[in-house]
Design an enzyme around this catalytic site. Structure first.
Site: not given
Ligand SMILES: NC(=O)c1ccc[n+]([C@@H]2O[C@H](COP(=O)([O-])OP(=O)(O)OC[C@H]3O[C@@H](n4cnc5c(N)ncnc54)[C@H](O)[C@@H]3O)[C@@H](O)[C@H]2O)c1
Length: 426
Positions: A212, A259, A270, A333
Site C-alpha cells: 500500500k 525499470y 544517457c 561511460r
Molecule cells: N480514505 C481512503 O481513501 C483510504 C484508502 C485506502 C486505505 N485507507 C486506509 O484505511 C484506513 C481507514 O481509513 P479511513 O479514511 O476509512 O479512516 P476514517 O478515520 O474515516 O475511519 C476510521 C473509523 O474507525 C473508527 N474506529 C476507530 N477505533 C475504533 C474501534 N476501536 N472500534 C470501532 N471503530 C473504531 C473511527 O470512529 C472511524 O469511524 C487508514 O489506515 C487509511 O490509511 C484509506
C-alpha cells in the site's frame, strides 16, 4: 458481477465505518455476505442502521439502503456483539499521522484488544484481517500479540480505493492483495472477492503491508513527475499535456513494468547526462524541480548502500561480475561499477572483474578513456572468463543480470554471491 453457488457464507464484521470501512461493509453485503459494521462513533452506527451512508460517496447510499433493508447489513457499537455474530473481522480503523509524521497504530491496538476481549469471553476460531494502511511488521508486532492463546489468524488485505470512486474501485478493483503466513487463512479472505471475478495476489504478510505504501508513493511520484516535466515543458514552449500524453503512448518502456525492479544503481551515457542537463537548464530558468533534482543524488545514495554492502564482506578476494552499467553492452561511460571498483581498490581490496561483453582491446574512444581515467590498471584486473573469476574469488558481486547459463554457473559454483542487480534466476 457473478455470484457462484458456493460463495462462502462467512459472516463478516467490519471494524471502523469511515471511508474504507463503510464502503467495504456495504459492498461485501452487496456481494452476498452477511456483514456487521462496528464503530465507536454512534452517528455512523445509526446511519447504517437507518440504511444511510455516514458520508457522501457516489453510489454508496443506494447499496447501504438496499442491503440494510435486506438485513444483510447491520451495525453495532459493541465489539462483543459483532464478534459473536461473525467469523471474520475486517479492520478498517484509522491510522493517522502522529505529530512527527510517524504512523499512529493506537486505534489498531485498541480494536485488536477489544476483539481479543470478546473472544476470551466467547472463545471460537476467528480470522482478523487488517485493511488499514500499516507498516510491514505491524500485523506480527501490534495485532497478533493481542490474540496470544486464542485461535486467531491474522491476515493483511490492504485497501486501494480512491475516495469519490470508492464503490467502483471496490467492485472493479485494480488490485486485490492478501498477505498471510497461513495459506488457508489467505484463501478464506481471497474468496470474499470471488464474485468480482478477480484473482487476488497471495503474498507474504509483510509484502501485503508494504504494497500500500509502495502504491501510494508511486502515485505521488507519478503526479509530481508529470507536474515537473509539465512545468519544464511550458518554460521551453512545449505543450505539457502533449508531452505527457506522448510519453504514455510508449507502453513498452514508459507506462509499463520496465525499470520498476529493485536492483543496482543506474548509469550509462544517457540517463545521468540528460538528467544533469535538465536540472541545470531548469535552474537557469529559475524553475525548482525537487523530484528531478533529487534523482541523481538518490542514485548516488543507492550506489553508496551497494558499496557499503560489499565493504561489509570479510576481507578476501572479490570477484565482480559486470563492468558496464547494464548487461549486453560494452558502453562503460558513467558505469556505477567503475565507482564501486574505485572505492574497493582505494580501500585496498583484492578485486578482479569479468564482463561477458568487455574485451579491453576492442573498446575505443570516450568509452575506453572513461575506464582508463578512473582505473588506469583495469587491464590487470580483468578475468578472461567466468570460470576464471569463480575459481579465484572468495565472494562474487553481481552488478548486472547474467544470462541464465551464467547465472546457473555462478549459483552452482558455491562461491557466496552478493546480488546487487536483484536475485539471480536459474
Ligand atoms: N480514505 C481512503 O481513501 C483510504 C484508502 C485506502 C486505505 N485507507 C486506509 O484505511 C484506513 C481507514 O481509513 P479511513 O479514511 O476509512 O479512516 P476514517 O478515520 O474515516 O475511519 C476510521 C473509523 O474507525 C473508527 N474506529 C476507530 N477505533 C475504533 C474501534 N476501536 N472500534 C470501532 N471503530 C473504531 C473511527 O470512529 C472511524 O469511524 C487508514 O489506515 C487509511 O490509511 C484509506
Amino acid at each position: 458481477m457473478q455470484l457462484t453457488s458456493d460463495y462462502p457464507k462467512n459472516r463478516v464484521a467490519v471494524f471502523g465505518l469511515g471511508y474504507v470501512g463503510a464502503v467495504t461493509a456495504a459492498c461485501l453485503s452487496e456481494l452476498g455476505c452477511p456483514v456487521t459494521g462496528v464503530d465507536r462513533d454512534p452517528l455512523k452506527v445509526d446511519a447504517l442502521l437507518a440504511g444511510k451512508s455516514p458520508f457522501y460517496e457516489p453510489g454508496l447510499d443506494g447499496i447501504i439502503r438496499r442491503n440494510a433493508a435486506a438485513r444483510r447489513l447491520s451495525a453495532t457499537a459493541s465489539a462483543q456483539d459483532a464478534v459473536e455474530r461473525t467469523d471474520i473481522a475486517l479492520v478498517c480503523v484509522g491510522t493517522p499521522s502522529e505529530r512527527n509524521g510517524n504512523l499512529s497504530v493506537e486505534q489498531l491496538r485498541r480494536v485488536s484488544a477489544e476483539i481479543a476481549e470478546a473472544l476470551r469471553r466467547s472463545p471460537k476460531p476467528y480470522l482478523v484481517t487488517v485493511r488499514s494502511t500499516v507498516f510491514p511488521g505491524t500485523c506480527e508486532e501490534v495485532v497478533a500479540p493481542a490474540f496470544e492463546g486464542l485461535a486467531v489468524q491474522v491476515v493483511c488485505n490492504p485497501e486501494f480505493l480512491r475516495e469519490g470512486a470508492a464503490v467502483e474501485d471496490f467492485m472493479q478493483p485494480s488490485l486485490v492483495v492478501v498477505g498471510s503466513a497461513d495459506p488457508q487463512a489467505a484463501a478464506r479472505v481471497a474468496r470474499l472477492y470471488e464474485p468480482l471475478g478477480v484473482t487476488p495476489h497471495l503474498v507474504s504478510l509483510r509484502t501485503a503491508e508494504m504494497i500500500k505504501y509502495a502504491c501510494n508513493a508511486f502515485h505521488a511520484v507519478k503526479i509530481a513527475f508529470a507536474n515537473e516535466i509539465g512545468a519544464m515543458a511550458s518554460k521551453l514552449g512545449a505543450p505539457p499535456e502533449e508531452v505527457m500524453e506522448t510519453l504514455c503512448r510508449d507502453v513498452k518502456l514508459n507506462a509499463s513494468a520496465a525499470y520498476l525492479k529493485p536492483g543496482f544503481a543506474f548509469g550509462g551515457s544517457c540517463l545521468p547526462k540528460d538528467l544533469r542537463a535538465l536540472v541545470f537548464r531548469a535552474s537557469r530558468l529559475d524553475l525548482r524541480l525537487p523530484l528531478l533534482e533529487a534523482t541523481l543524488p538518490s542514485n548516488g545514495q543507492h550506489l553508496g548502500r551497494a558499496i557499503q554492502r560489499v565493504m561489509d564482506l570479510p576481507a578476501g578476494r572479490l570477484g565482480v561480475f559486470g563492468l558496464s552499467f547494464k548487461e549486453n553492452t560494452d558502453d562503460l561511460r558513467e558505469s556505477p561499477v567503475i565507482e564501486l571498483l574505485e572505492h574497493l581498490i582505494g580501500k585496498g581490496r583484492d578485486v578482479r572483474v569479468f564482463d561477458p561483453q568487455i574485451r579491453l582491446g576492442s573498446i575505443y574512444g570516450s568509452n575506453r578513456q572513461f575506464v582508463l581515467t578512473a582505473i588506469p590498471h583495469i587491464g590487470r584486473l580483468m578475468a578472461e572468463s567466468l570460470d576464471e573469476l569463480l575459481g579465484w574469488a572468495g565472494h562474487v558481486v553481481v552488478t548486472q543480470r547474467p544470462s541464465p547459463e551464467m547465472a546457473r554457473k555462478i549459483l552452482d559454483s558455491g562461491v557466496p554471491v552478493v546480488e546487487l542487480a536483484g536475485p539471480l534466476e536459474r
